[in-house]
Scaffold this active site. Structure first.
Site, PDB file in Angstrom:
ATOM      1  N   TRP A  60       1.209  -1.391  -0.259  1.00  0.00           N
ATOM      2  CA  TRP A  60       0.107  -0.126   0.177  1.00  0.00           C
ATOM      3  C   TRP A  60       0.797   1.756   0.011  1.00  0.00           C
ATOM      4  O   TRP A  60       0.816   2.174  -0.622  1.00  0.00           O
ATOM      5  CB  TRP A  60      -1.062  -0.146   1.323  1.00  0.00           C
ATOM      6  CG  TRP A  60      -1.741  -0.710   1.095  1.00  0.00           C
ATOM      7  CD1 TRP A  60      -1.695  -1.981   1.703  1.00  0.00           C
ATOM      8  CD2 TRP A  60      -2.806  -1.450  -0.342  1.00  0.00           C
ATOM      9  NE1 TRP A  60      -3.080  -3.397   1.107  1.00  0.00           N
ATOM     10  CE2 TRP A  60      -3.246  -2.253  -0.678  1.00  0.00           C
ATOM     11  CE3 TRP A  60      -3.419  -0.634  -1.161  1.00  0.00           C
ATOM     12  CZ2 TRP A  60      -4.412  -2.383  -0.944  1.00  0.00           C
ATOM     13  CZ3 TRP A  60      -4.059  -0.614  -2.324  1.00  0.00           C
ATOM     14  CH2 TRP A  60      -4.748  -1.889  -1.822  1.00  0.00           C
ATOM     15  N   ASP A 104      -1.515   6.875   5.977  1.00  0.00           N
ATOM     16  CA  ASP A 104      -2.550   5.921   5.899  1.00  0.00           C
ATOM     17  C   ASP A 104      -3.214   4.865   7.129  1.00  0.00           C
ATOM     18  O   ASP A 104      -2.000   4.578   7.465  1.00  0.00           O
ATOM     19  CB  ASP A 104      -2.061   5.289   4.512  1.00  0.00           C
ATOM     20  CG  ASP A 104      -2.855   4.235   4.527  1.00  0.00           C
ATOM     21  OD1 ASP A 104      -4.319   4.135   4.661  1.00  0.00           O
ATOM     22  OD2 ASP A 104      -3.011   3.306   3.194  1.00  0.00           O
ATOM     23  N   LYS A 150     -12.326  -1.208   6.767  1.00  0.00           N
ATOM     24  CA  LYS A 150     -12.306  -2.447   7.205  1.00  0.00           C
ATOM     25  C   LYS A 150     -12.972  -2.455   8.696  1.00  0.00           C
ATOM     26  O   LYS A 150     -13.297  -3.340   9.630  1.00  0.00           O
ATOM     27  CB  LYS A 150     -10.723  -2.095   7.430  1.00  0.00           C
ATOM     28  CG  LYS A 150     -10.359  -2.635   5.885  1.00  0.00           C
ATOM     29  CD  LYS A 150      -8.642  -1.890   5.499  1.00  0.00           C
ATOM     30  CE  LYS A 150      -8.503  -1.665   4.437  1.00  0.00           C
ATOM     31  NZ  LYS A 150      -8.522  -3.566   3.197  1.00  0.00           N
TER      32      LYS A 150
HETATM   33  N1  PMP Z   1      -4.321   1.098   2.434  1.00  0.00           N
HETATM   34  C1  PMP Z   1      -4.318   0.294   3.198  1.00  0.00           C
HETATM   35  C2  PMP Z   1      -2.988   0.508   4.419  1.00  0.00           C
HETATM   36  C3  PMP Z   1      -5.786  -0.893   2.861  1.00  0.00           C
HETATM   37  O1  PMP Z   1      -5.211  -1.623   3.089  1.00  0.00           O
HETATM   38  C4  PMP Z   1      -6.244   0.108   1.313  1.00  0.00           C
HETATM   39  C5  PMP Z   1      -7.174  -1.249   0.886  1.00  0.00           C
HETATM   40  N2  PMP Z   1      -7.100  -2.642   0.808  1.00  0.00           N
HETATM   41  C6  PMP Z   1      -6.289   0.810   0.670  1.00  0.00           C
HETATM   42  C7  PMP Z   1      -5.242   1.697   0.796  1.00  0.00           C
HETATM   43  C8  PMP Z   1      -6.650   0.619  -0.591  1.00  0.00           C
HETATM   44  O2  PMP Z   1      -8.017   1.755  -0.318  1.00  0.00           O
HETATM   45  P1  PMP Z   1      -9.147   2.194  -1.162  1.00  0.00           P
HETATM   46  O3  PMP Z   1      -9.773   0.306  -2.279  1.00  0.00           O
HETATM   47  O4  PMP Z   1      -9.923   2.009  -0.405  1.00  0.00           O
HETATM   48  O5  PMP Z   1      -8.856   2.701  -2.376  1.00  0.00           O
END
Ligand code: PMP
Length: 367
Positions: A104, A174, A198
């Site tokens: 991520w 994040d 989540k």
């Molecule tokens: N950052 C993290 C730490 C994530 O776990 C995720 C999604 N699994 C995201 C960003 C991306 O999120 P989204 O699908 O809402 O764009």
């Protein structure tokens, strides 16, 4: 209702049953509104009340000090990967520093590279993101535009016990996969962002908490929807926000306050749940090989490999038969990933722990 399984999915993920029941009621009849939550105008009195209670509860749960704005945005955390450098980096000489701890933060870095100068303060790729940097390994630039980190890497299962100290440089974090799982010292951060699906509700809304002085950085000429300053000035109502997702976020915030008793208690319960699984990894290191090194272990996503892919498949099958579902690891790590967010009942984790112990005994005896 059909038997409710224990859902170990990484997100969208398990939600508290009382929240689902309240949401179900509101889909037909939002208390006091005479209509469904799905029918109300985003400029109605009930929506005003929902937004203001959601912000008040979030402020209370996290202890957000004065001088920060709370935004409810769309586009997921992935849009924040772009929106943050557009607003905080575009047109500036000094780079933004990215701490790369997994999939991520890599994605966040790639989007920032489109916008301006970026410095990689640390990258854990060489050991497939199995640990986090020590403070003295971080190579920050002097006077960086901001430092970005990912508090919990959902795929690799590594979590900062505490994010790095950045002094006067704004720390941008994040928190998508450990948001509201533990208390935070919000005043250490310039910007905190997390999608809701989540720990904080359902897909469709992303919460951004931004220190107001950073709103002044927004360059002129950004598309309106991507402009933090404009979104803040319009109090998340520049256009139609995701009303239902914000409502579910409010229900989660109420659940955290009233049923759980706040984030310190939530954190304690989460640590206890995670320990049930990590103890098995520690007791059977030959059979269960944890991906994360012990000091970087996530309290939210527990990841491990087993002696062979056949055994992993057999394990997943047995788990499924017991109603323990969605345990397959992400393909970049393989193996098993148990996501044990706030709403995962301790009972689900206990059942998984029992299966792990039984399975190891069965297959070690045979070997
Ligand atoms: N950052 C993290 C730490 C994530 O776990 C995720 C999604 N699994 C995201 C960003 C991306 O999120 P989204 O699908 O809402 O764009």
């Amino acid at each position: 209702m059909s038997k409710r399984v224990f859902n170990f999915s990484a997100g969208p993920a398990v939600l508290p049953l009382p929240v689902l029941q309240e949401a179900q009621r509101a889909v037909v009849d939002l208390p006091g509104a005479g209509m469904s939550i799905l029918e109300i105008s985003h400029r109605s009195k009930p929506m005003e009340a929902i937004l203001s209670e959601a912000k008040a509860l979030l402020t209370e749960l996290l202890g957000i000090p004065a001088g920060y704005s709370i935004l409810f945005l769309q586009g997921g955390s992935s849009l924040q990967f772009s929106m943050i450098p557009m607003n905080l980096l575009r047109g500036r000489e000094v780079p933004a520093d990215y701490v790369v701890t997994g999939t991520w933060s890599t994605k966040a870095l790639q989007e920032a590279q489109r916008e301006g100068k970026v410095n990689i303060a640390w990258d854990g790729k060489s050991h497939n993101y199995s640990r986090l940097p020590a403070a003295d390994e971080l190579k920050f630039s002097p006077e960086a535009s901001y430092v970005h980190c990912t508090s919990n890497e959902t795929i690799h299962g590594v979590e900062f016990p505490e994010e790095p100290e950045t002094g006067s440089i704004p720390l941008v974090c994040d928190v998508s996969s450990n948001f509201l799982s533990r208390p935070m010292e919000v005043d250490r951060y310039g910007l905190i962002y997390g999608c809701a699906q989540k720990n904080a509700g359902i897909a469709g809304v992303t919460v951004v908490i931004i220190r107001n002085d950073l709103l002044e950085r927004t360059p002129k000429g950004l598309p309106a929807m991507l402009d933090f300053k404009l979104q803040a000035a319009n109090d998340s109502l520049y256009n139609t926000p995701p009303v239902f997702a914000i409502y579910v976020f409010l229900l989660i915030a109420r659940w955290l306050k009233n049923d759980i008793g706040g984030l310190a208690k939530m954190a304690r319960a989460n640590r206890e749940k995670a320990k049930l699984l990590y103890d098995v990894l520690d007791e059977h290191p030959e059979f269960y090989r944890g991906h994360a090194q012990p000091e970087s272990r996530s309290m939210m996503n527990v990841t491990w490999r087993m002696p062979s892919e056949e055994l992993e498949q057999a394990f997943l099958k047995q788990a499924q038969a017991r109603g323990l579902v969605d345990l397959k690891g992400h393909r970049s790590v393989g193996g098993i990933r148990a996501s044990i967010y706030n709403a995962m009942p301790r009972e689900g984790v206990t059942q998984l722990r029992d299966l792990m112990l039984e399975f190891a005994h069965q297959h070690t005896a045979k070997a």
